[in-house]
Design a protein around this motif. Structure first.
Motif, PDB file in Angstrom:
ATOM      1  N   MET A 113       0.854  -1.198   0.000  1.00  0.00           N
ATOM      2  CA  MET A 113       0.000   0.000   0.000  1.00  0.00           C
ATOM      3  C   MET A 113       0.890   1.248   0.000  1.00  0.00           C
ATOM      4  SD  MET A 113      -2.871  -1.566   0.239  1.00  0.00           S
ATOM      5  CE  MET A 113      -3.855  -2.839   1.007  1.00  0.00           C
ATOM      6  N   GLN A 114       0.596   2.172  -0.879  1.00  0.00           N
ATOM      7  CA  GLN A 114       1.414   3.384  -1.004  1.00  0.00           C
ATOM      8  C   GLN A 114       0.669   4.578  -0.421  1.00  0.00           C
ATOM      9  OE1 GLN A 114       4.495   3.462  -1.962  1.00  0.00           O
ATOM     10  NE2 GLN A 114       4.624   5.660  -1.653  1.00  0.00           N
ATOM     11  N   ASP A 115       1.381   5.387   0.337  1.00  0.00           N
ATOM     12  CA  ASP A 115       0.723   6.574   0.897  1.00  0.00           C
ATOM     13  C   ASP A 115       1.734   7.707   1.080  1.00  0.00           C
ATOM     14  OD1 ASP A 115      -1.520   7.929   1.832  1.00  0.00           O
ATOM     15  OD2 ASP A 115      -0.984   7.560   3.919  1.00  0.00           O
ATOM     16  N   GLY A 116       1.261   8.916   0.971  1.00  0.00           N
ATOM     17  CA  GLY A 116       2.113  10.081   1.203  1.00  0.00           C
ATOM     18  C   GLY A 116       1.554  10.883   2.365  1.00  0.00           C
ATOM     19  N   THR A 117       2.450  11.379   3.216  1.00  0.00           N
ATOM     20  CA  THR A 117       1.997  12.197   4.341  1.00  0.00           C
ATOM     21  C   THR A 117       2.944  13.379   4.514  1.00  0.00           C
ATOM     22  OG1 THR A 117       1.372  12.134   6.678  1.00  0.00           O
ATOM     23  CG2 THR A 117       3.254  10.802   6.091  1.00  0.00           C
ATOM     24  N   LYS A 118       2.383  14.514   4.913  1.00  0.00           N
ATOM     25  CA  LYS A 118       3.214  15.719   5.067  1.00  0.00           C
ATOM     26  C   LYS A 118       3.792  15.760   6.480  1.00  0.00           C
ATOM     27  CE  LYS A 118       1.767  17.270   1.030  1.00  0.00           C
ATOM     28  NZ  LYS A 118       0.539  16.599   0.811  1.00  0.00           N
ATOM     29  N   ILE A 119       5.088  15.972   6.564  1.00  0.00           N
ATOM     30  CA  ILE A 119       5.731  16.149   7.872  1.00  0.00           C
ATOM     31  C   ILE A 119       6.402  17.518   7.861  1.00  0.00           C
ATOM     32  CG2 ILE A 119       7.486  15.274   9.483  1.00  0.00           C
ATOM     33  CD1 ILE A 119       6.939  12.472   8.452  1.00  0.00           C
ATOM     34  N   GLU A 120       6.187  18.261   8.928  1.00  0.00           N
ATOM     35  CA  GLU A 120       6.712  19.636   8.959  1.00  0.00           C
ATOM     36  C   GLU A 120       8.237  19.674   8.956  1.00  0.00           C
ATOM     37  OE1 GLU A 120       5.042  22.620  11.609  1.00  0.00           O
ATOM     38  OE2 GLU A 120       3.336  21.277  11.855  1.00  0.00           O
ATOM     39  N   ALA A 121       8.767  20.656   8.240  1.00  0.00           N
ATOM     40  CA  ALA A 121      10.228  20.856   8.224  1.00  0.00           C
ATOM     41  C   ALA A 121      10.632  21.603   9.494  1.00  0.00           C
ATOM     42  CB  ALA A 121      10.603  21.660   6.991  1.00  0.00           C
ATOM     43  N   PHE A 181      -1.173  25.660   5.972  1.00  0.00           N
ATOM     44  CA  PHE A 181      -0.012  25.622   5.070  1.00  0.00           C
ATOM     45  C   PHE A 181       1.243  25.839   5.904  1.00  0.00           C
ATOM     46  CE2 PHE A 181      -3.509  26.483   2.286  1.00  0.00           C
ATOM     47  CZ  PHE A 181      -3.157  25.886   1.076  1.00  0.00           C
ATOM     48  N   ARG A 182       2.172  24.870   5.853  1.00  0.00           N
ATOM     49  CA  ARG A 182       3.377  24.985   6.682  1.00  0.00           C
ATOM     50  C   ARG A 182       4.606  24.480   5.915  1.00  0.00           C
ATOM     51  NH1 ARG A 182      -0.745  23.587  10.205  1.00  0.00           N
ATOM     52  NH2 ARG A 182      -0.471  21.347  10.095  1.00  0.00           N
ATOM     53  N   PRO A 183       5.816  24.931   6.278  1.00  0.00           N
ATOM     54  CA  PRO A 183       7.018  24.386   5.636  1.00  0.00           C
ATOM     55  C   PRO A 183       7.095  22.885   5.925  1.00  0.00           C
ATOM     56  CG  PRO A 183       7.553  26.303   6.967  1.00  0.00           C
ATOM     57  CD  PRO A 183       6.144  25.960   7.283  1.00  0.00           C
ATOM     58  N   SER A 184       7.229  22.076   4.877  1.00  0.00           N
ATOM     59  CA  SER A 184       7.124  20.621   5.071  1.00  0.00           C
ATOM     60  C   SER A 184       7.876  19.861   4.000  1.00  0.00           C
ATOM     61  CB  SER A 184       5.651  20.180   4.994  1.00  0.00           C
ATOM     62  OG  SER A 184       4.835  20.994   5.762  1.00  0.00           O
ATOM     63  N   TYR A 185       7.876  18.546   4.190  1.00  0.00           N
ATOM     64  CA  TYR A 185       8.325  17.613   3.157  1.00  0.00           C
ATOM     65  C   TYR A 185       7.217  16.583   2.989  1.00  0.00           C
ATOM     66  CZ  TYR A 185      12.997  19.550   3.833  1.00  0.00           C
ATOM     67  OH  TYR A 185      14.072  20.393   3.918  1.00  0.00           O
ATOM     68  N   ASN A 186       7.252  15.912   1.835  1.00  0.00           N
ATOM     69  CA  ASN A 186       6.247  14.887   1.549  1.00  0.00           C
ATOM     70  C   ASN A 186       6.885  13.516   1.785  1.00  0.00           C
ATOM     71  OD1 ASN A 186       4.381  13.164   0.438  1.00  0.00           O
ATOM     72  ND2 ASN A 186       4.199  14.237  -1.512  1.00  0.00           N
ATOM     73  N   ALA A 187       6.467  12.831   2.859  1.00  0.00           N
ATOM     74  CA  ALA A 187       7.042  11.514   3.190  1.00  0.00           C
ATOM     75  C   ALA A 187       6.248  10.427   2.474  1.00  0.00           C
ATOM     76  CB  ALA A 187       7.001  11.297   4.698  1.00  0.00           C
TER      77      ALA A 187
END
Ligand code: SF4
Length: 523
Positions: free
Chosen positions: A173-181, A281-287
């Motif tokens: 299963m593939q998923d993307g989640t945003k984690i704050e930088a 909306f926050r500074p982040s990366y897409n995990a």
């Protein structure tokens, strides 16, 4: 504090320090004074500690130590300069450092300083270190200094889990989640502003270089010089990020977003402002996390700067293959991954892709088109290279364009036909130029994927996605506390994500194998 507040407080203190009230026992005449254990804080105490007994036999820290001991850690030893038979301070054993970080993350400790403090008094950390001191610099450096070795370690852990039958690779299963930088949103600046700051930073570095030797001697002066140089480097890399953003933006986005609206962080240029599930909306990366369905084990994790998931499937599949040694049989992903290129790519790699049909997700919902007027209701005629709509009107070929990595041909009905059509509210409610259709260069692959997604089996498989795909990211955020990276930059933040996923996988092994072993031993 007023008198009325001070008085009761003082009264409380007096009451605490008073001698205990004599107690008269019923039936006795003499008064009994209670006697308490004295507290002596002016003494020195030496205590014998049985380190082995600091934690019980079933404690998870023992499981982590045992598990890490089974792994090949030779890649972590390549940088170690201290060797047997030669002088020099011995290095920390990689088995210890890995166990410390894995156990630390499992307890939600992501700060090297906090972990160093815990090593001084927490029994589980003391057991791991054998009561030795491990300073926070060593811990902090170890976390980010072994990128390649950490990737190998992740694959090694996965190999152990595969041998133990916890990974099947039948369905991932593939998923993307945003984690704050780590960077704050207040550090984001326009290109003009970054350019000005860069000029100042360059002048500052030049001035420092021009200073006499006397002024640049000493640790403080060297630290100042290093800090000035780092600032200049960060600003230079922020300038490059503007170029990256510009080239990655589509034509439509470039039109919408004016030059001065594009901003980059001057402290962490690689971070991007992204939208989170709470709407902020926050500074982040897409995990990007790939999870094997059998026992919910993570088989691949990577970090991206892209706000959307549509281009992330290829990288995720490559990571899974590299870590597990083979490709999964099936990948289940949500509508964000549903596009013609991913369908083509998965077909080429021999991986079955289960996602909602691309057409349904991107065209219909976005444009308010009724499902009965999806592209399947239009008939293609190869001889005239045109489509016929449900109202028997012709959609003519108007041109070819490239979207992402796939070419597509556009067909359009005439404005007059659509304006006069009774089906317009269902077919093209917002279009002022007449209904248009896209024919992709791999249209037959997309059509057969859409047909497959109509089957009951595919629908049932897709329903299972949420439970498996979202569990690891929720666990990483809730239990490990990785809602925000503690280290800055794409590379280092990516390493922290791998540490978190590694911890998660070892925890799964503890839950499914270690605890079961103890439960069986007790019965
Ligand atoms: S709105 Fe236009 S394309 Fe749609 S059915 Fe009517 S005429 Fe055909």
């Amino acid at each position: 504090m007023g008198d009325e507040q001070i008085l009761p407080a003082l009264t409380g203190l007096i009451m605490e320090n008073q001698e205990p009230e004599p107690v008269t026992e019923p039936g006795h005449n003499h008064k009994r004074i209670p006697r308490f254990e004295p507290i002596n804080r002016e003494q020195m105490v030496m205590r014998a500690v049985d380190v082995e007994q600091l934690v019980d036999q079933e404690h998870p820290v023992r499981a982590i130590w045992e598990f890490v001991g089974r792994l090949d850690l030779s890649s972590f030893c390549e940088q170690i300069r201290a060797v047997e038979g030669e002088r020099g301070r011995p290095a920390h054993d990689p088995r210890l450092m890995i166990s410390l970080w894995v156990y630390g993350y499992a307890r939600g400790v992501g700060s090297a300083r906090e972990m160093a403090r815990l090593c001084e008094y927490d029994p589980a950390f003391q057991w791991l270190t054998g009561m030795k001191v491990v300073n926070h610099h060593s811990l902090s450096d170890f976390r980010v200094d072994h990128g390649e070795a950490l990737d190998k370690l992740f694959a090694e852990v996965l190999a152990v889990l595969m041998v133990e039958g916890l990974v099947g690779l039948e369905r991932v299963m593939q998923d993307g989640t945003k984690i704050e930088a780590r960077a704050s949103r207040h550090t984001f600046r326009t290109q003009k502003c970054i350019g000005e700051h860069l000029e100042v930073a360059r002048r500052h570095v030049e001035e420092m270089k021009a200073q006499s030797d006397e002024d640049t001697k000493g640790r403080a002066a060297k630290a100042r010089e290093r800090a000035a140089r780092h600032r200049q480097e960060r600003l230079e890399s922020a300038q490059k990020e503007f170029e990256k953003i510009r080239t990655s933006q589509s034509k439509e986005k470039k039109k919408k977003k004016k030059e001065e609206q594009v901003r980059v962080s001057e402290t962490e240029p690689e971070a991007r402002i992204m939208k989170h599930n709470d709407g902020g909306f926050r500074p982040s990366y897409n995990a990007q996390i790939s999870t094997d369905q059998l026992c919910t084990v993570i088989v691949g994790a990577g970090l991206s700067q892209a706000a959307g998931d549509s281009d992330e499937l290829e990288g995720a599949i490559d990571r899974t293959e590299r870590n597990a040694g083979k490709l999964p049989e099936q990948v289940v992903a949500d509508g964000a991954y549903a596009n013609a290129y991913n369908i083509h790519l998965m077909g080429e790699r021999g991986v079955e892709l289960i996602t909602p049909a691309a057409d349904t997700v991107f065209q219909l919902e976005k444009n308010g088109i009724d499902e009965a007027f999806s592209r399947h209701a239009f008939v293609y005629d190869e001889a005239t290279n045109s489509y016929t709509c449900p109202a028997d009107k012709t959609l003519k070929y108007v041109g070819k364009e490239k979207r992402g990595k796939i070419f597509r041909e556009r067909y359009r009905a005439s404005v007059a036909d659509c304006q006069a059509c009774p089906f317009k509210p269902q077919c093209c409610p917002s279009s002022k130029r007449g209904r248009s259709l896209m024919r992709l260069e791999n249209q037959s692959e997309v059509d057969s994927h859409a047909a497959k997604m109509q089957t009951e089996e595919a629908k049932q498989t897709y329903k299972q996605r949420g439970q498996t795909a979202e569990f690891p990211s929720a666990w990483i955020k809730e239990k490990i506390g990785l809602r925000r990276f503690r280290v800055g930059g794409l590379l280092k933040a990516g390493l922290e994500l791998v540490w978190a996923c590694l911890t998660y996988n070892i925890q799964q092994w503890i839950r499914l194998r270690w605890r079961t072993k103890w439960a069986q031993a007790k019965t």
